[in-house]
Design an enzyme around this catalytic site. Structure first.
Site, PDB file in Angstrom:
ATOM      1  N   ASP A 122      -6.631  -5.830  -1.585  1.00 40.90           N
ATOM      2  CA  ASP A 122      -6.077  -4.761  -0.980  1.00 40.90           C
ATOM      3  C   ASP A 122      -5.608  -5.577   0.443  1.00 40.90           C
ATOM      4  OD1 ASP A 122      -6.978  -2.550  -2.170  1.00 40.90           O
ATOM      5  OD2 ASP A 122      -8.903  -2.231  -1.025  1.00 40.90           O
ATOM      6  N   MET A 123      -4.686  -4.842   1.125  1.00 39.93           N
ATOM      7  CA  MET A 123      -4.216  -5.503   2.505  1.00 39.93           C
ATOM      8  C   MET A 123      -4.974  -4.873   3.679  1.00 39.93           C
ATOM      9  SD  MET A 123      -2.479  -7.974   3.523  1.00 39.93           S
ATOM     10  CE  MET A 123      -1.388  -8.507   2.023  1.00 39.93           C
ATOM     11  N   ARG A 150       1.093  -3.742  -5.183  1.00 39.71           N
ATOM     12  CA  ARG A 150       0.901  -2.250  -5.062  1.00 39.71           C
ATOM     13  C   ARG A 150       1.458  -1.800  -3.700  1.00 39.71           C
ATOM     14  NH1 ARG A 150      -4.971  -1.090  -3.266  1.00 39.71           N
ATOM     15  NH2 ARG A 150      -5.529  -0.844  -5.262  1.00 39.71           N
ATOM     16  N   LYS A 171       1.901   2.846   2.275  1.00 38.11           N
ATOM     17  CA  LYS A 171       2.367   2.833   3.599  1.00 38.11           C
ATOM     18  C   LYS A 171       1.603   2.092   4.919  1.00 38.11           C
ATOM     19  CE  LYS A 171       4.208   7.718   3.120  1.00 38.11           C
ATOM     20  NZ  LYS A 171       4.571   8.846   3.485  1.00 38.11           N
ATOM     21  N   ALA A 183      -2.756   1.628   6.419  1.00 38.71           N
ATOM     22  CA  ALA A 183      -3.607   2.569   7.034  1.00 38.71           C
ATOM     23  C   ALA A 183      -4.388   2.171   8.113  1.00 38.71           C
ATOM     24  CB  ALA A 183      -4.822   3.003   6.056  1.00 38.71           C
ATOM     25  N   THR A 197       0.695   6.446  -3.427  1.00 42.25           N
ATOM     26  CA  THR A 197       1.025   7.295  -2.276  1.00 42.25           C
ATOM     27  C   THR A 197       0.787   8.909  -2.890  1.00 42.25           C
ATOM     28  OG1 THR A 197       2.787   8.226  -0.786  1.00 42.25           O
ATOM     29  CG2 THR A 197       3.335   7.820  -3.166  1.00 42.25           C
ATOM     30  N   ARG A 214     -10.668   6.077   8.065  1.00 43.12           N
ATOM     31  CA  ARG A 214      -9.113   5.917   7.874  1.00 43.12           C
ATOM     32  C   ARG A 214      -8.784   7.205   7.134  1.00 43.12           C
ATOM     33  NH1 ARG A 214     -10.841   0.524   7.277  1.00 43.12           N
ATOM     34  NH2 ARG A 214     -10.819   0.500   4.639  1.00 43.12           N
TER      35      ARG A 214
END
Ligand code: FDA
Length: 303
Positions: free
Chosen positions: A130-131, A180, A183, A185, A222, A284
């Site tokens: 994950d980023m 992946r 947008k 978060a 998304t 979030r």
């Protein structure tokens, strides 16, 4: 304004403690979180699989500041990979490098990532990195690049709100990485992230097209019908079949749309978070949609 406030609160300890003390707080996360135990998560995964969805499991946690805790997270994820394989699934997990120690020792986080990628590979599974917030982007991409793992078993996330993402996507495509696209978060300053939704969306479409055209297997994550339609239209024009990429959505968000995409013959993977550490993830999700705050208030009033 409300988004910024909720994102600010998501990073603070005191509001978390206050929230957890309120009557009804125990039930709050149910809408977005599959439960607190692995057994809860497995029950959800079985239901999703029976309905035709893919899944990725997130054992909630982030921002770990002690090596022992980072090691414990890594061991939990290894056990999750083994358990999923034992239950007959191709394991698929999503991890945050700060939960594996990135904030205190990059090399430690990378060692943990290597262990997980190797275990996933052995089970024919997959680890998605994950980023997180922008202070971690460079280190996360570096750890991802330097981890000696097959591109079949390890992938990363790119956020379209970041100004740097076009260059990152180019480099990741060139290295054969699986991406992946989301947008984004987190609460970010305008120097690093586009402040306007219209620019974030336009960048999302541009990056989705680049990823699809690259010929690699990528995920478009998304719930935004405009982003989904733009992806589908581009794929149709370029004759890219629906088996060459997948859509991903979060557990509990736009369930009707999730089912509708499956019905139309698209691949859909659901991101399934579970565990005790649900507070920042939950906040979030509230920040993404102001109407969710009404849902929060209703749950608290009902107890
Ligand atoms: P947008 O926010 O424009 O929402 C479009 C529509 O979707 C809304 O109008 C609403 O109807 C619905 N919706 C969206 N969020 C909702 C919510 N919480 N509750 C109810 N309805 C909602 N981010 C990140 O920074 N790093 C990461 O690694 C990931 N990983 C990730 C994995 C997966 C599978 C997904 C789907 C998303 C992420 N994200 C993420 C989160 C992502 O960055 C983004 O914040 C959310 O997906 C919301 O953006 P949308 O693309 O859905 O569009």
């Amino acid at each position: 304004m409300l988004r910024a406030l909720l994102l600010y609160l998501s990073e603070r300890k005191t509001p978390r403690q206050l929230l957890l003390r309120l009557p009804g707080a125990r039930k709050l996360p149910q809408r977005f979180i599959a439960g607190v135990t692995l057994a809860d998560a497995l029950a959800t995964v079985i239901r999703l699989k029976d309905a035709g969805f893919g899944f990725t499991l997130d054992y909630l946690g982030e921002g770990v500041h002690e090596p022992a805790a980072a090691g414990a997270t890594c061991r939990s994820y290894l056990a999750i990979l083994d358990r999923l394989a034992h239950e007959g699934f191709r394991p698929n997990i999503s991890i945050k490098l700060t939960a594996l120690g990135l904030a205190l020792d990059e090399a430690l986080a990378r060692r943990h990532l290597e262990l997980l990628a190797e275990r996933a590979r052995r089970h024919h599974g997959f680890v998605r990195v994950d980023m997180e917030g922008s202070p971690y982007v460079e280190a996360t991409l570096r750890a991802f690049r330097e981890t000696d793992a097959s591109r079949e078993s390890l992938g990363v996330v790119i956020q379209s709100y970041l100004r740097r993402s076009a260059a990152d996507v180019e480099a990741l495509i060139a290295s054969g990485a699986r991406v992946r696209l989301v947008k984004g978060a987190y609460k970010e300053p305008a120097e690093v992230a586009f402040p306007n939704k219209k620019d974030v969306d336009a960048n999302f479409v541009r990056l989705a097209e680049k990823l699809l055209a690259s010929g690699g297997y990528h995920a478009i994550a998304t719930h935004d019908p405009a982003m989904i339609k733009a992806t589908q239209d581009f794929a149709r024009r370029q004759k890219i079949g629906p088996d060459r990429y997948e859509f991903q959505m979060l557990y509990g968000v736009r369930r009707h749309l999730q089912r509708e995409l499956l019905r139309q013959g698209y691949r859909v993977r659901i991101y399934v978070p579970y565990g005790e550490q649900w507070y920042p993830y939950f906040m979030r999700r509230l920040a993404e949609r102001p109407a969710n705050v009404l849902f929060l208030l209703r749950s608290l009033i009902r107890g």
